[in-house]
Design a protein around this motif. Structure first.
Motif, PDB file in Angstrom:
ATOM      1  N   SER A  97       0.834  -1.210   0.000  1.00 13.24           N
ATOM      2  CA  SER A  97       0.000   0.000   0.000  1.00 13.24           C
ATOM      3  C   SER A  97       0.864   1.253   0.000  1.00 13.24           C
ATOM      4  N   LEU A 103      -5.394  -2.150  -1.469  1.00  9.82           N
ATOM      5  CA  LEU A 103      -5.675  -0.975  -0.635  1.00  9.82           C
ATOM      6  C   LEU A 103      -6.893  -1.208   0.257  1.00  9.82           C
ATOM      7  N   VAL A 113      -4.171   5.863   2.521  1.00 10.66           N
ATOM      8  CA  VAL A 113      -4.743   4.756   1.734  1.00 10.66           C
ATOM      9  C   VAL A 113      -6.116   5.149   1.196  1.00 10.66           C
TER      10      VAL A 113
END
Length: 892
Positions: free
Chosen positions: A476, A493, A510
């Motif tokens: 991520s 994600l 994120v």
């Protein structure tokens, strides 16, 4: 030099405590040593110290001889010769007694002869001193000094060498060697050379040419005293000396950190000699240093058999450094690396080996499936490990915080090392003592165990079922920092967001990445769910424009305005323009976007609604309004409301600049009856009349036109003062000034510049007769002029009339050569404020011809009298007296 200074201080203190002749001699010799090293004034101090000691110790022969020596040194040769001659009668005694006094006497005699230029005689005398050489090193030292003064350097070196061999180590011997080294004299005694170098270094007077001139002997001596020559290299940076130092380390199989530093210097200087590549790489490996040049690595592989103990280091370098990667194919090392990995995979798991196993992973999977799982396990276990090293700290704890995780991990330090786990390497740490209670200010070094790990390996592990929070965090972090986004990342994600361990900041980052992916799919409502709760200060600036577009398209104008006002520098003008046009439709929100609207207009993004927002709500400076006006003009989009703002500000701020005048000109042409135009004209009169500001040409033309149409006395005065002060003429200037003269007589005022006009057509009797008096203060005050003529004993007063712009004025007639003293008195509630007394003499001498005016007739008579034309003066006075009238009354 510092050593000598310390010794001098020590001897001075000792001499104060024990003032005997021995301490006096020692102190004077310290002074003399300092003199030789460059402190010129210390020679006289040495002489004074001996002279002072002689006064209390007249029988001291050593002081007596030292006094002679110092007199020779300062060129008091007559005094020295006279004193030395007085000693001759004792020389036989001292010769027979075997005392060193006799040798010193011969030395001083020889030295005096050399100073007197009697070199041949000196050399004969020196033979007597030479015969004493077998009695000790001091005589050889004295002989060396004498030969040095004769500039016979080889002979001097021979005797100084003998002195050293016999045990001589005095400051004066080394100083003599130092003087010879300046002349290029070569050393012959290796031990003497090394000791001289140490002495010269200690005194701070060693020169690089000594090393260069004696290179042959230096090369031989380096091995005997390597630390000495390292110190010399660090001082002079001599390439051949560095090579020899490195060769010594190589010969001694020295791969310590100190040796590594010298190998590294040779590499940085691109020096080439046998063994450097192998030594540098081995020293780098043993000291965990990884900065190796391509030349060194290529030379090692091509010309040397690589030692087994550094093989993992070399392979690690080839695999992890891009600049080396081609060497694997060029030297066909691929199979060797794979074989090395297979031979060590069960026994070695240290850092260098891990990058090798990773490099070989695909080959192992394809050809050696039986150990593929074991290889994967080793790599997985070390995937996110970092080794921390803590020098001089054997035990303790490390508290580690990750930006991606909301909690801290604590690791124990044992034997100065510890292993920590970090998914991205973006961690902060605090070092604690062994009790884990006290913070230690300590900087550790951390190195990743599996240096080659990256997104490809993380993804590979995920595909093989290695579900791990750290893998998701690492991927991520990688995805959200990519310049280009990809929908394929959304699964990773979203999975990452499901972990409760995420820190608030990383969760926002994120979410921003997911929101951006949804924005690219035009799914604004879904993207809004990710963007709406994000603090824009904690995410990448690249998301700002996406966030703004989502907020606008989803109708979240409150958040849109927040982003615009806080982060608009990261948003394109086009996106900002579209957003502001939408927001401008909401009347209750327009006030919150005035600043960005102004900036867009300045960047040539014109929209009428944006301009209205700016005019209604922007709080700009005059300069900013003028800049906006200029920009709109370039777009052919000038605005009357904006001109009115500028004009109103100009009046309020007293801005009579060319820019504000340009706006006035434009407004006048559109609507000359506009109240602001009229106020600006009034303001222009103030600037011209009070501050003498010259208007622009077109402004002047308009003001002249207004004056002629309105016949305004204020404009007439203002324009006239500008004409006269700046020497200007226009088509209407003469007419306006003549009209001003009429107004002045009516208003009982004179503009001072009119008194200096030479053009007779612009002069009248009122101006010529009277002298103006001007005072400035508040209009609500009363002001009086107090004046008296030269023959008056008391002051008279007259109340001055208030005119305009704080100007009070009155006029008084003055005859030629008449002197008036005056001051102004400003009346206030508690009394008055009086100015300093001033004086004025009317020195304008001009005969007024063909006049019947009483003032001018009397004035002519005064001037004639001053010109010694008494007949003309008498005639005028007789004519006046024959008329029955009150002359004074008419004058005043």
């Amino acid at each position: 030099m510092k050593t000598i200074e310390k010794k001098i201080i020590g001897m001075e203190e000792l001499l104060l405590k024990k003032p005997n002749y021995k301490n006096a001699i020692a102190t004077s010799l310290r002074y003399y040593s300092s003199y030789l090293l460059g402190n010129i004034s210390f020679l006289s101090k040495a002489l004074r110290a001996v002279a002072s000691a002689l006064a209390t110790n007249p029988s001291s022969v050593h002081l007596f001889l030292l006094d002679i020596f110092y007199n020779i040194e300062i060129n008091n040769l007559d005094t020295a010769e006279e004193t030395l001659n007085s000693f001759k009668s004792y020389r036989t005694y001292y010769k027979n007694s075997g005392s060193d006094i006799y040798g010193i006497y011969i030395y001083l005699n020889s030295l005096l002869l050399i100073k007197q230029g009697k070199t041949k005689k000196a050399q004969k005398t020196m033979k007597q001193l030479k015969e004493l050489g077998n009695k000790g090193y001091i005589y050889d030292l004295l002989m060396g000094d004498l030969y040095l003064r004769l500039e016979l350097f080889d002979e001097a070196m021979e005797f100084l060498g003998l002195s050293y061999t016999k045990g001589g180590r005095s400051f004066f011997m080394y100083y003599a060697l130092h003087n010879m080294s300046k002349e290029g004299t070569l050393f012959k005694n290796e031990l003497l050379f090394n000791n001289y170098l140490k002495w010269a270094l200690s005194q701070g007077i060693l020169k690089d040419y000594v090393i260069e001139d004696n290179r042959l002997i230096a090369v031989k001596e380096i091995k005997k005293d390597l630390s000495l020559y390292k110190e010399i290299y660090n001082l002079f940076n001599i390439d051949w000396l560095l090579i020899e130092i490195c060769k010594c380390h190589i010969e001694n199989s020295d791969f310590s950190y100190d040796a590594y530093l010298f190998y590294k210097k040779a590499e940085s200087k691109q020096l080439s000699f046998k063994g450097l590549s192998k030594a540098l790489v081995k020293a780098s490996a043993l000291n965990d240093e990884e900065d190796i040049s391509l030349y060194i690595m290529s030379d090692l592989i091509e010309n040397y058999l690589i030692d087994t103990d550094i093989l993992p280091y070399v392979y690690h370098q080839l695999i992890t450094k891009k600049k080396f990667s081609f060497l694997i194919n060029e030297y066909k090392l691929n199979m060797e690396i794979i074989r090395f990995a297979l031979n060590n995979i069960k026994t070695n798991k240290s850092r260098y080996y891990l990058s090798i196993y990773h490099y070989c992973l695909d080959s192992i999977r394809n050809r050696y499936k039986d150990i593929a799982k074991e290889t994967e396990t080793i790599l997985y276990e070390n995937l996110f490990l970092y080794e921390g090293k803590f020098e001089d700290l054997s035990e303790g704890f490390v508290w580690v915080s990750e930006k991606e995780i909301s909690y801290m991990d604590i690791y124990k330090i044992e034997n100065g090392k510890c292993m920590i786990k970090s998914p991205t390497g973006n961690f902060k740490y605090i070092v604690m003592d062994s009790s884990n209670k006290k913070i230690i200010n300590y900087k550790a070094t951390f190195k990743r165990q599996l240096e080659t790990a990256g997104p490809k390996l993380y993804t590979d592990f995920l595909s093989r079922g290695y579900e791990d929070l750290n893998i998701y965090l690492a991927l991520s972090d990688y995805y959200i920092n990519l310049e280009k986004t990809n929908e394929d990342y959304s699964l990773i994600l979203n999975k990452t967001l499901s972990f409760p361990e995420l820190s608030p900041v990383f969760r926002m980052q994120v979410s921003a990445a997911l929101g951006n992916l949804l924005f690219l799919k035009n799914d604004y409502d879904a993207a809004l769910q990710y963007f709406k709760d994000i603090d824009e200060n904690y995410i990448s600036e690249k998301h700002m424009e996406s966030m703004l577009n989502v907020f606008i398209n989803a109708g979240d104008y409150t958040n849109a305005i927040r982003i615009i006002n806080k982060k608009r520098e990261f948003i394109s003008d086009r996106a900002l323009f579209i957003a502001l046009k939408e927001i401008s439709k909401k009347e209750n929100l327009r006030q919150f976007v005035a600043n960005p609207a102004y900036e867009l207009l300045m960047n040539n993004y014109y929209d009428r609604n944006l301009l209205d927002i700016v005019l209604d709500y922007y709080r700009g400076s005059q300069e900013e309004w003028l800049q906006l006006s200029s920009t709109l003009l370039s777009l052919s989009a000038d605005n009357r409301r904006l001109d009115e703002i500028i004009l109103e500000n100009s009046i309020w701020m007293h801005d009579f600049s060319p820019d504000s005048q340009e706006v006035f000109i434009r407004m006048y042409k559109l609507d000359k009856e506009n109240e602001l135009v009229k106020k600006y004209i009034y303001f222009a009169c103030y600037e011209m009349l009070i501050n003498l500001v010259k208007p622009e040409y077109e402004t002047l033309s308009i003001l002249e036109k207004v004056e002629m149409e309105a016949e305004d006395s204020l404009l007439s005065y203002s324009l006239s003062r500008i004409y006269l002060h700046f020497g200007m003429r226009s088509f209407h200037s003469e007419e306006i000034m003549k009209r001003a003269m009429e107004y002045m007589e009516f208003d009982n005022i004179i503009i001072p510049e009119f008194k200096n006009i030479k053009d007779k057509t612009l002069r009248n009797a009122y101006i010529e007769k009277n002298q103006p008096f001007i005072y400035k203060c508040s209009s609500n005050k009363k002001v009086f002029l107090y004046y008296k003529l030269e023959e008056d004993s008391e002051y008279k007063s007259i109340e001055m009339d208030y005119k305009i712009f704080g100007i009070f004025s009155t006029v008084l007639p003055l005859f030629y050569n008449e002197k008036i003293s005056f001051y102004f008195s400003e009346q206030i509630s508690t009394g008055s404020i009086d100015t300093k007394e001033e004086h004025f003499i009317n020195n304008r001498a001009g005969i007024k011809e063909n006049t019947s005016d009483t003032y001018f007739l009397i004035n002519n008579a005064i001037i004639y009298d001053q010109m010694f034309k008494y007949d003309e003066a008498e005639k005028i006075i007789n004519d006046l007296l024959s008329e029955k009238q009150s002359i004074i009354g008419n004058i005043i």
